[in-house]
Design a protein around this motif. Sequence first.
Motif, PDB file in Angstrom:
ATOM      1  N   PHE A 341       0.868  -1.180   0.000  1.00  0.00           N
ATOM      2  CA  PHE A 341       0.000   0.000   0.000  1.00  0.00           C
ATOM      3  C   PHE A 341       0.904   1.229   0.000  1.00  0.00           C
ATOM      4  N   ASP A 342       0.750   2.063  -1.004  1.00  0.00           N
ATOM      5  CA  ASP A 342       1.611   3.240  -1.158  1.00  0.00           C
ATOM      6  C   ASP A 342       1.119   4.359  -0.250  1.00  0.00           C
ATOM      7  N   MET A 343       1.821   4.576   0.854  1.00  0.00           N
ATOM      8  CA  MET A 343       1.407   5.587   1.821  1.00  0.00           C
ATOM      9  C   MET A 343       1.951   6.975   1.507  1.00  0.00           C
ATOM     10  N   SER A 344       2.784   7.076   0.487  1.00  0.00           N
ATOM     11  CA  SER A 344       3.289   8.402   0.131  1.00  0.00           C
ATOM     12  C   SER A 344       2.175   9.319  -0.342  1.00  0.00           C
ATOM     13  N   ASP A 345       1.049   8.732  -0.731  1.00  0.00           N
ATOM     14  CA  ASP A 345      -0.086   9.532  -1.191  1.00  0.00           C
ATOM     15  C   ASP A 345      -0.669  10.390  -0.072  1.00  0.00           C
ATOM     16  N   LEU A 346      -0.350  10.040   1.177  1.00  0.00           N
ATOM     17  CA  LEU A 346      -0.872  10.823   2.295  1.00  0.00           C
ATOM     18  C   LEU A 346      -0.317  12.244   2.306  1.00  0.00           C
ATOM     19  N   LEU A 347       0.819  12.469   1.676  1.00  0.00           N
ATOM     20  CA  LEU A 347       1.425  13.803   1.666  1.00  0.00           C
ATOM     21  C   LEU A 347       0.789  14.741   0.648  1.00  0.00           C
ATOM     22  N   ARG A 348      -0.134  14.219  -0.139  1.00  0.00           N
ATOM     23  CA  ARG A 348      -0.708  15.058  -1.202  1.00  0.00           C
ATOM     24  C   ARG A 348      -1.501  16.236  -0.632  1.00  0.00           C
ATOM     25  N   SER A 349      -1.957  16.129   0.608  1.00  0.00           N
ATOM     26  CA  SER A 349      -2.692  17.240   1.198  1.00  0.00           C
ATOM     27  C   SER A 349      -1.773  18.304   1.775  1.00  0.00           C
ATOM     28  N   ASP A 350      -0.449  18.101   1.696  1.00  0.00           N
ATOM     29  CA  ASP A 350       0.519  19.061   2.236  1.00  0.00           C
ATOM     30  C   ASP A 350       1.491  19.414   1.122  1.00  0.00           C
ATOM     31  N   PRO A 351       1.111  20.309   0.171  1.00  0.00           N
ATOM     32  CA  PRO A 351       1.952  20.581  -0.997  1.00  0.00           C
ATOM     33  C   PRO A 351       3.316  21.149  -0.636  1.00  0.00           C
ATOM     34  N   GLU A 352       3.392  21.962   0.411  1.00  0.00           N
ATOM     35  CA  GLU A 352       4.672  22.556   0.773  1.00  0.00           C
ATOM     36  C   GLU A 352       5.687  21.480   1.147  1.00  0.00           C
ATOM     37  N   THR A 353       5.276  20.560   2.005  1.00  0.00           N
ATOM     38  CA  THR A 353       6.174  19.475   2.406  1.00  0.00           C
ATOM     39  C   THR A 353       6.473  18.552   1.240  1.00  0.00           C
ATOM     40  N   ARG A 354       5.453  18.289   0.413  1.00  0.00           N
ATOM     41  CA  ARG A 354       5.635  17.358  -0.700  1.00  0.00           C
ATOM     42  C   ARG A 354       6.666  17.883  -1.692  1.00  0.00           C
ATOM     43  N   TRP A 355       6.521  19.165  -2.111  1.00  0.00           N
ATOM     44  CA  TRP A 355       7.443  19.694  -3.109  1.00  0.00           C
ATOM     45  C   TRP A 355       8.831  19.943  -2.538  1.00  0.00           C
ATOM     46  N   ALA A 356       8.903  20.232  -1.249  1.00  0.00           N
ATOM     47  CA  ALA A 356      10.219  20.361  -0.630  1.00  0.00           C
ATOM     48  C   ALA A 356      10.953  19.021  -0.643  1.00  0.00           C
ATOM     49  N   SER A 357      10.231  17.940  -0.373  1.00  0.00           N
ATOM     50  CA  SER A 357      10.868  16.620  -0.400  1.00  0.00           C
ATOM     51  C   SER A 357      11.247  16.226  -1.820  1.00  0.00           C
ATOM     52  N   HIS A 358      10.410  16.610  -2.815  1.00  0.00           N
ATOM     53  CA  HIS A 358      10.766  16.336  -4.211  1.00  0.00           C
ATOM     54  C   HIS A 358      12.064  17.057  -4.581  1.00  0.00           C
ATOM     55  N   LYS A 359      12.181  18.303  -4.164  1.00  0.00           N
ATOM     56  CA  LYS A 359      13.374  19.080  -4.503  1.00  0.00           C
ATOM     57  C   LYS A 359      14.628  18.444  -3.900  1.00  0.00           C
ATOM     58  N   ILE A 360      14.519  18.033  -2.659  1.00  0.00           N
ATOM     59  CA  ILE A 360      15.670  17.382  -2.014  1.00  0.00           C
ATOM     60  C   ILE A 360      16.034  16.095  -2.742  1.00  0.00           C
ATOM     61  N   ALA A 361      15.013  15.324  -3.162  1.00  0.00           N
ATOM     62  CA  ALA A 361      15.278  14.052  -3.847  1.00  0.00           C
ATOM     63  C   ALA A 361      15.985  14.281  -5.176  1.00  0.00           C
ATOM     64  N   VAL A 362      15.588  15.329  -5.910  1.00  0.00           N
ATOM     65  CA  VAL A 362      16.238  15.618  -7.197  1.00  0.00           C
ATOM     66  C   VAL A 362      17.664  16.109  -6.973  1.00  0.00           C
ATOM     67  N   GLU A 363      17.837  17.032  -6.020  1.00  0.00           N
ATOM     68  CA  GLU A 363      19.181  17.572  -5.772  1.00  0.00           C
ATOM     69  C   GLU A 363      20.141  16.518  -5.251  1.00  0.00           C
ATOM     70  N   ALA A 364      19.649  15.530  -4.547  1.00  0.00           N
ATOM     71  CA  ALA A 364      20.505  14.468  -4.028  1.00  0.00           C
ATOM     72  C   ALA A 364      20.718  13.346  -5.034  1.00  0.00           C
ATOM     73  N   GLY A 365      20.075  13.441  -6.188  1.00  0.00           N
ATOM     74  CA  GLY A 365      20.239  12.426  -7.213  1.00  0.00           C
ATOM     75  C   GLY A 365      19.446  11.160  -6.957  1.00  0.00           C
ATOM     76  N   ILE A 366      18.461  11.220  -6.059  1.00  0.00           N
ATOM     77  CA  ILE A 366      17.647  10.038  -5.757  1.00  0.00           C
ATOM     78  C   ILE A 366      16.577   9.839  -6.827  1.00  0.00           C
ATOM     79  N   LEU A 367      15.965  10.935  -7.291  1.00  0.00           N
ATOM     80  CA  LEU A 367      14.939  10.898  -8.327  1.00  0.00           C
ATOM     81  C   LEU A 367      15.282  11.923  -9.396  1.00  0.00           C
ATOM     82  N   ASP A 368      14.749  11.699 -10.605  1.00  0.00           N
ATOM     83  CA  ASP A 368      14.884  12.711 -11.646  1.00  0.00           C
ATOM     84  C   ASP A 368      13.520  13.374 -11.861  1.00  0.00           C
ATOM     85  N   PRO A 369      13.480  14.498 -12.599  1.00  0.00           N
ATOM     86  CA  PRO A 369      12.211  15.226 -12.752  1.00  0.00           C
ATOM     87  C   PRO A 369      11.084  14.380 -13.326  1.00  0.00           C
TER      88      PRO A 369
END
Length: 396
Positions: A341-369
């Motif tokens: 069960f993908d629980m990451s969907d719970l963050l969709r109601s908190d856009p500020e936290t969600r996009w901040a975590s996306h930015k960190i993941a891209v800058e750290a090379g964990i995920l691409d755009p």
Amino acid sequence: MTFMETLRGWLGAPERRDYQPPVTMTTLGVGVPCEPANPYLAENLAVVLAAVNILSGTMAALPVIVYTRRQGERIEQPDHWLQKLVRGGPNSQQVWGGLIESAVASVELHGNALVEIERDENGSVNGLRFIPWPWVTAQLLSTGRMAFDVYEPQMPAMGARKRRLLAADVIHLKDRSDDGLIGRSRLSRARETLRAATAQQTFATAFLERGAQPSGVLEVPGVMTQEQRTTLREAFKSRHGGADNAGSTLVLDGGISWKSAQISPEDAELLASRRFSVEEIARVFGVPPPLVGDLSHGTFTNSREAARWFGQFSLTPRVRRIEAELNRALFGPGSRYEIEFDMSDLLRSDPETRWASHKIAVEAGILDPDEIRQIEGWNKRKVEAAKTPVEGEQAA
């Protein structure tokens, strides 16, 4: 004949001056009418209903992923038969979310939930069907395996249809168990907490039905017979009892007087006790009070933290148990398939936290755009093909 005329008829002359000790008639309250461990009656408490709804509804909304592991990598299997049941529905009566919602609610209220695994003639799974736990009687066979006898209601004239399902035929979800075989509901573990909350609600209901007026004492001069007491009580109740009669004018004669004999809800701290019961029952289910509508101590900041707390401490243990049981029952030990069960969907109601975590993941090379876009449900960015020079043109 009016109420006062009835009283005059059997009380006699009211002018008597010789002293007689007063006879008191107390308007009694009502007791607790139900057993709070009964899950259907317990849901009459709004906080129980809210806690069960937030837990079952949230888990029903979580995306489901079937994947395999190959050389340390996780590979999703969108065409797996279980994913088809998730998309198309596990049976003809329910969608996947409805099945999970019913099963989780059954675990919270009864301590157990049973889902039948329907198979075709080749043994392949072609459906999942929820079975209400009150229909089930569980037995431990001499072989050490569990069997579940299902008494399925039929038409009134036909009685119940009985059939036996073995452990391999079902998905058995359960809350914490005392014997490792059958789960025990939180309602039964917190019986006295629920009993107190039920008594408070019953008192509040009875208070409103009496017209939101405190009970009291009717004082009548002289000695009354049992029949006179009953007549007076019933006549007074029919004229002044109930919410429809709230605020009606009380007219007494014949020496009858009224004295309040019960403390008010404010003096009894009824409202404070009911608020405390909400917090107590929220603790029983492990749900933060703001999520069941108790905002007495809530602010914007701690409500956001409560949502995170809910995901980490309320949902995660339940989700992991369900995943383990689904993997055991549907795939078996050693299978290359796993369900999550993908629980990451719970963050969709908190856009500020969600996009901040996306930015960190891209800058750290964990995920691409493009992977971020996929998480957000968007398609990959279209990349225009490189323009090749035509014959006769000089490349830049």
